[in-house]
Design a protein around this motif. Structure first.
Motif, short mmCIF file in Angstrom:
data_model
loop_
_atom_site.label_atom_id
_atom_site.label_comp_id
_atom_site.label_asym_id
_atom_site.label_seq_id
_atom_site.Cartn_x
_atom_site.Cartn_y
_atom_site.Cartn_z
N PRO A 142 36.58 30.84 35.81
CA PRO A 142 36.12 31.37 37.16
C PRO A 142 35.54 30.34 38.01
N SER A 143 34.47 29.46 37.10
CA SER A 143 33.82 28.47 37.89
C SER A 143 35.02 27.29 38.26
N ARG A 184 44.70 37.68 27.41
CA ARG A 184 44.72 38.62 28.54
C ARG A 184 43.48 39.10 29.34
N THR A 185 42.56 39.33 28.59
CA THR A 185 41.25 40.02 29.01
C THR A 185 40.67 38.57 29.88
N PHE A 235 36.19 37.49 45.21
CA PHE A 235 36.06 36.04 46.11
C PHE A 235 36.59 36.27 47.40
N ASP A 236 37.96 36.61 47.33
CA ASP A 236 38.68 36.83 48.48
C ASP A 236 38.20 38.01 49.41
N SER A 237 37.84 38.96 48.92
CA SER A 237 37.41 40.30 49.70
C SER A 237 36.16 39.86 50.62
N PHE A 238 35.36 38.96 50.18
CA PHE A 238 34.36 38.59 50.70
C PHE A 238 34.50 37.41 51.45
N GLU A 239 35.66 36.72 51.54
CA GLU A 239 35.88 35.52 52.15
C GLU A 239 34.96 34.37 51.64
N THR A 270 39.34 36.65 35.23
CA THR A 270 39.47 35.67 36.49
C THR A 270 40.09 36.27 37.66
N GLY A 271 41.18 36.95 37.41
CA GLY A 271 41.91 37.83 38.74
C GLY A 271 40.93 38.75 39.42
#
Length: 184
Positions: A23-24, A166-167, A179-183, A172-173
């Motif tokens: 994620p980082s 997989r987890t 991240f995308d939802s809050f732009e 990460t997904g």
């Protein structure tokens, strides 16, 4: 636009381990300045009480973050945290008066972190996490909470490394979607 991400590890979970590393790297690829914290905890810190590890983390943050980082210099800030790091990031967000620009991503929060979580925050944990028992009930009111069935505080399976991989990919997904939802 100036953007900052501070990564808060757990007591036996450094910033280069998978749940924080991937994620980082995603966040960094979106032009965030990155600060990776290292609390200087002993490798086998299970031997010391949890509160001692938390206090050592607090001392580290007082020396290496509060005195050095000026949040007002940034337009957007992300706190990515794991385990005791979730408590430390919550306390740090409360310390800064401009907390509306800080977005928190809590991975496996501990019970004491709950008072710092708000409806905008992302929370990811395992259903069988001994540091956040009854997580489904405790996190039911938060719209961005994800609870992985049958997993513990590590969000790993000791018997099924495919499930662990997989987890990490799923987590990460989830972080990318948040991240995308809050732009960010």
């Amino acid at each position: 636009m100036k953007k900052l991400c501070i990564v808060f590890p757990g007591r036996k979970y450094s910033t280069d381990r998978s749940l924080l590393y991937y994620p980082s790297k995603f966040i960094e690829s979106h032009d965030y300045e990155m600060i990776y914290l290292h609390y200087d905890l002993p490798k086998e810190s299970d031997e010391e009480p949890l509160i001692d590890s938390i206090n050592r983390g607090r001392e580290y943050i007082n020396e290496h973050v509060k005195k050095v980082v000026n949040i007002s210099d940034y337009d957007k800030v992300i706190f990515l945290s794991k385990s005791i790091g979730t408590l430390l990031s919550g306390e740090l967000k409360e310390f800064y008066s401009s907390s509306d620009k800080i977005y928190q991503m809590f991975l496996t929060p501990i019970d004491d972190s709950l008072k710092y979580i708000n409806n905008r925050d992302l929370i990811i944990c395992g259903e069988n996490d001994s540091y956040l028992q009854n997580s489904r009930e405790k996190l039911a009111m938060f719209p961005h909470s994800y609870i992985f069935p049958s997993l513990t505080h590590s969000l790993e399976s000791k018997r099924d490394y495919h499930l662990s991989i997989r987890t990490v990919e799923q987590i990460t997904g989830i972080i990318v979607s948040y991240f995308d939802s809050f732009e960010l």
